[in-house]
Design a protein around this motif. Structure first.
Motif, PDB file in Angstrom:
ATOM      1  N   THR A 157      15.617 -25.675   5.800  1.00 25.72           N
ATOM      2  CA  THR A 157      16.903 -25.780   5.091  1.00 25.72           C
ATOM      3  C   THR A 157      17.824 -26.752   5.823  1.00 25.72           C
ATOM      4  N   LEU A 158      17.886 -26.607   7.142  1.00 23.23           N
ATOM      5  CA  LEU A 158      18.741 -27.500   7.937  1.00 23.23           C
ATOM      6  C   LEU A 158      18.280 -28.950   7.799  1.00 23.23           C
ATOM      7  N   SER A 159      16.966 -29.144   7.822  1.00 26.85           N
ATOM      8  CA  SER A 159      16.419 -30.500   7.706  1.00 26.85           C
ATOM      9  C   SER A 159      16.730 -31.087   6.342  1.00 26.85           C
ATOM     10  N   ASP A 160      16.512 -30.277   5.285  1.00 29.10           N
ATOM     11  CA  ASP A 160      16.777 -30.755   3.916  1.00 29.10           C
ATOM     12  C   ASP A 160      18.226 -31.187   3.755  1.00 29.10           C
ATOM     13  N   LYS A 161      19.112 -30.525   4.465  1.00 29.37           N
ATOM     14  CA  LYS A 161      20.532 -30.847   4.339  1.00 29.37           C
ATOM     15  C   LYS A 161      20.963 -31.951   5.321  1.00 29.37           C
ATOM     16  N   GLY A 162      19.990 -32.471   6.052  1.00 28.74           N
ATOM     17  CA  GLY A 162      20.276 -33.600   6.945  1.00 28.74           C
ATOM     18  C   GLY A 162      20.899 -33.226   8.285  1.00 28.74           C
ATOM     19  N   PHE A 163      20.687 -31.993   8.704  1.00 26.40           N
ATOM     20  CA  PHE A 163      21.305 -31.560   9.959  1.00 26.40           C
ATOM     21  C   PHE A 163      20.356 -31.553  11.164  1.00 26.40           C
ATOM     22  N   THR A 164      19.158 -32.102  10.986  1.00 25.16           N
ATOM     23  CA  THR A 164      18.244 -32.097  12.134  1.00 25.16           C
ATOM     24  C   THR A 164      17.729 -33.507  12.397  1.00 25.16           C
ATOM     25  N   TYR A 165      17.183 -33.685  13.563  1.00 24.65           N
ATOM     26  CA  TYR A 165      16.492 -34.952  13.880  1.00 24.65           C
ATOM     27  C   TYR A 165      15.412 -34.670  14.911  1.00 24.65           C
ATOM     28  N   VAL A 166      14.467 -35.592  14.935  1.00 26.15           N
ATOM     29  CA  VAL A 166      13.349 -35.465  15.869  1.00 26.15           C
ATOM     30  C   VAL A 166      13.753 -36.047  17.221  1.00 26.15           C
ATOM     31  N   CYS A 167      13.402 -35.347  18.265  1.00 27.63           N
ATOM     32  CA  CYS A 167      13.735 -35.790  19.621  1.00 27.63           C
ATOM     33  C   CYS A 167      12.468 -35.780  20.465  1.00 27.63           C
ATOM     34  N   ASN A 168      12.193 -36.899  21.125  1.00 30.74           N
ATOM     35  CA  ASN A 168      10.998 -36.978  21.968  1.00 30.74           C
ATOM     36  C   ASN A 168      11.335 -36.973  23.454  1.00 30.74           C
ATOM     37  N   CYS A 169      12.553 -36.622  23.775  1.00 33.24           N
ATOM     38  CA  CYS A 169      12.957 -36.620  25.186  1.00 33.24           C
ATOM     39  C   CYS A 169      12.330 -35.426  25.904  1.00 33.24           C
ATOM     40  N   SER A 170      12.029 -35.640  27.144  1.00 32.39           N
ATOM     41  CA  SER A 170      11.610 -34.513  27.982  1.00 32.39           C
ATOM     42  C   SER A 170      12.688 -34.351  29.052  1.00 32.39           C
ATOM     43  N   ARG A 171      12.673 -33.219  29.694  1.00 30.48           N
ATOM     44  CA  ARG A 171      13.649 -32.983  30.749  1.00 30.48           C
ATOM     45  C   ARG A 171      13.554 -34.108  31.794  1.00 30.48           C
ATOM     46  N   LYS A 172      12.290 -34.489  32.062  1.00 30.68           N
ATOM     47  CA  LYS A 172      12.040 -35.503  33.078  1.00 30.68           C
ATOM     48  C   LYS A 172      12.614 -36.863  32.644  1.00 30.68           C
ATOM     49  N   SER A 173      12.346 -37.238  31.375  1.00 30.55           N
ATOM     50  CA  SER A 173      12.829 -38.551  30.925  1.00 30.55           C
ATOM     51  C   SER A 173      14.357 -38.593  30.902  1.00 30.55           C
ATOM     52  N   LEU A 174      14.965 -37.474  30.579  1.00 32.33           N
ATOM     53  CA  LEU A 174      16.441 -37.423  30.583  1.00 32.33           C
ATOM     54  C   LEU A 174      16.969 -37.575  32.000  1.00 32.33           C
ATOM     55  N   ALA A 175      16.310 -36.881  32.944  1.00 33.24           N
ATOM     56  CA  ALA A 175      16.745 -36.950  34.342  1.00 33.24           C
ATOM     57  C   ALA A 175      16.601 -38.373  34.869  1.00 33.24           C
TER      58      ALA A 175
END
Ligand code: ZN
Length: 275
Positions: A100-118
């Protein structure tokens, strides 16, 4: 007019032994319902399968029984829990909310890992860097996040579907609170932020029922050094349930004479001053 029945919930996470702060919170939720002829729902938050362990599930039932906390809806014991009540049985329901959230445009795919963010120098709240990337979901690589930008928030988009394909805590909590008709939630101040996120998710998904749930946040029980309790309170509940109940009463501002201990029934007329 029919008065809505009060339903509160006890929501332990079986990823460790419970501490005194957890028990105080349960006592508060339990008392609020029982003093008003309402019902209590027991829900074990076991979506995080890496951390949920059978010995902790078993301890929860033993501790609640020792304290005299009963419930009207929920598992009767560990076996019943695994058979019928584990949140793992409700995966489809949770995915439905994410969809439901996706259909309404409230989600996105994220490929970050904790390590890549750090490595990029980010710590703390997720900085929202995948919001506008338009990434395609890849199994075991991608997580799905809830986009808070509609609420004027730049960071802290929570994961709603984890890389392992498991729905995240907020999703399970929202769905269960609605589906089991919870009317009041008493939780510690440390969960204020979670309440905010959950309200945003429910608003985005247009779940009107969630807006009717009354959330109250209470002060946390602190240890002698003034720190938030995080470790197990030993076997406080099982070995000395009455002293734990007495401590709870004092925490609530009730004056209990030195040396006296209270039973749970004695709290039935007790004003819940912190709420
Ligand atoms: Zn990302």
């Amino acid at each position: 007019m029919k008065k809505t029945e009060i339903i509160t919930r006890l929501a332990p996470t079986p990823s460790g032994y419970l501490h005194r702060g957890n028990f105080y919170n349960f006592l508060l939720n339990w008392l609020f319902a029982r003093q008003r002829g309402g019902k209590v729902f027991l829900r074990l938050d076991d979506l995080d399968s890496d951390r949920a362990k059978p010995e902790f599930v078993e301890a929860i039932f033993k501790d609640l029984e020792a304290l005299g906390l009963d419930w009207d809806i929920g598992p009767s014991g560990p076996d019943d829990f695994y058979r019928k009540w584990s949140q793992k049985h409700r995966t489809d329901r949770y995915v439905e909310l994410i969809k439901t959230l996706s259909d309404k445009g409230f989600t996105y795919v994220c490929n970050c890992s904790r390590k890549s963010l750090a490595e990029q120098g980010f710590s703390g709240d997720y900085p929202g860097i995948c919001r506008s990337k338009g990434l395609v979901f890849q199994e075991d690589v991608s997580a799905v996040r809830f986009n808070r930008s509609a609420f004027g928030v730049d960071s802290g988009d929570p994961v709603v579907l984890r890389k392992e394909g498991i729905s995240a805590y907020h999703i399970g909590s929202i769905c269960d609170d609605i589906d089991y008709g919870i009317t009041h939630v008493f939780r510690g101040n440390d969960l204020k932020y979670s309440t905010q996120i959950q309200k945003e998710i429910a608003l985005a998904a247009e779940i009107v029922a969630f807006d009717k749930i009354q959330f109250h946040h209470h002060e946390l029980l602190l240890d002698t050094e003034g720190q938030k309790l995080s470790k197990s309170g030993g076997n406080a509940a099982r070995n000395q349930p009455d002293s734990l109940i007495t401590e709870f009463a004092r925490w609530m501002g009730y004056s209990v004479p030195e040396g006296a201990t209270l039973k749970i029934q004695e709290l039935m007329d007790f004003p819940l001053s912190i709420i």
